[in-house]
Design an enzyme around this catalytic site. Structure first.
Site: not given
Ligand code: TYM
Length: 332
Positions: A115, A197, A200
């Site tokens: 990032k 990956k 979004k």
């Molecule tokens: P975020 O919002 O980027 O993504 C949400 C969840 O989706 C999963 N993910 C994927 N899984 C498979 N293939 C992909 N291409 C893919 N892109 C995203 C992510 O691994 C995630 O599980 N930091 C976290 C949000 C967060 C969080 C937490 C998660 C904040 N606090 C506490 C767990 C526990 C994030 O940015 O996810």
């Protein structure tokens, strides 16, 4: 009231239109825990502001993400669904944990490096301490399991290190959580650059299938997916595009990779890609229908947010009072 079930916690950022990566890697697995775990699923709006957001869009996406949680099968009566900024204990515990997190370990986080490269004009302190807020999210609820995609595994491992460090100084404070990474779908790749990956925030719309893309768009994006110059439908390290499509089809249909390879043996990429697109669109149709109904009822979504925030705050307060006591803060 506290019950003695184990706790599941996870979160999704309302920072863009969610993709099938978010769905297959994380959200689809959340309901699995509902019956046997106490579940907290959070819309992490405070994490989202580590990169610049347009306020009206952040607000809209917060509602949308909550609606998607419910549309993807999370019953608000059985799961605590809420918005992070509605429970100030997250930010409060994050400050405390900042004092138990090391500069070196935060510097090693892959997401921070990625990032910072992507947002070179805004490498703010929040981007750096992002994983500490994530640790606070998880540890506040004494979570046992954290279902996430592969990209978040490193952050959950850091959470474990922070919890261990804190527990060594102040024994018995936190449950040390386990990341739960599904065996399939934990890393869905971009349809255009299958060594990256699916994200979004990818500016190339053809690379990303969104949970809310309409049927024709889903099918068109899969039709355009990058494969290779060969014509064999099989999983292989040197065939990242085809392997990704097989993984997606496997997650969507529940068929194994072997079954898919046999089913499409001798067929061309065009037929295969059309089949993946159709299956994916079929999977998304009921989610989209339910989502539309939910989004039309803001009052209902706000009532879910309010109830979720009250429930979450109850559990969060318990942990925070324990932490404050252990640290030696005066309570009035
Ligand atoms: P975020 O919002 O980027 O993504 C949400 C969840 O989706 C999963 N993910 C994927 N899984 C498979 N293939 C992909 N291409 C893919 N892109 C995203 C992510 O691994 C995630 O599980 N930091 C976290 C949000 C967060 C969080 C937490 C998660 C904040 N606090 C506490 C767990 C526990 C994030 O940015 O996810």
């Amino acid at each position: 009231m506290l019950d003695n079930r184990q706790v599941s916690f996870s979160g999704v950022q309302p920072s863009g239109n969610l993709t099938i990566g978010n769905y297959l890697g994380a959200i689809k697995n959340f309901p699995y825990y509902t019956e046997n775990y106490k579940c907290f699923y959070c819309v992490v709006d405070e994490h989202a502001i580590t990169v610049r957001q347009i306020p009206a869009e952040l607000r809209r996406r917060t509602y949308e993400t909550l609606a998607l949680y419910i549309a993807c099968g999370l019953d608000p009566e059985k799961n605590t669904l809420y918005v992070q900024s509605h429970v100030p204990a997250h930010a409060e515990l994050a400050w405390i944990l900042n004092c138990f997190s090391m500069f070196g370990e935060l510097s090693r986080m892959t997401q921070f490096k990625d990032k910072s490269a992507k947002h070179a004009d805004n490498i703010n302190a929040g981007l750096f301490t992002y994983p500490v807020l994530m640790a606070a999210d998880i540890l506040l609820y004494q979570a046992d399991v954290v279902p996430v995609g592969v990209d978040q595994k490193q952050h959950v491992e850091l959470t474990r290190d922070i919890a261990d460090r804190f527990n060594q100084l102040y024994p018995g404070t936190f449950t040390v959580p386990q990341p739960i990474i599904s065996t399939s779908g934990a890393k869905i790749m971009s349809l255009q650059e299958p060594d990256k990956k699916m994200s979004k925030s990818d500016p190339n719309e053809n690379a990303v299938v969104r949970i809310l893309d309409d049927r024709d768009t889903v099918i068109r994006k899969f039709r355009r997916a990058v494969t290779d110059s060969d014509s064999e439908i099989r999983v292989s390290e040197d065939k990242p595009g085809v392997s990704n499509l097989i993984t997606i089809l496997s997650c969507v249909t529940g068929k194994t990779h072997d079954e898919i390879e046999r089913e499409f043996d001798g067929q061309g990429y065009a037929e295969f890609k059309a089949a993946v697109g159709e299956a994916c669109a079929d999977m998304l149709a009921p989610v989209q229908e339910r989502y539309k109904e939910l989004l039309a009822d803001r009052g209902y979504l706000e009532s879910v947010m309010k109830k979720g925030a009250e429930e979450a705050a109850y559990y969060a307060r318990k942990t925070l009072s324990k932490v404050r006591r252990k640290l030696g803060f005066v309570s009035l």
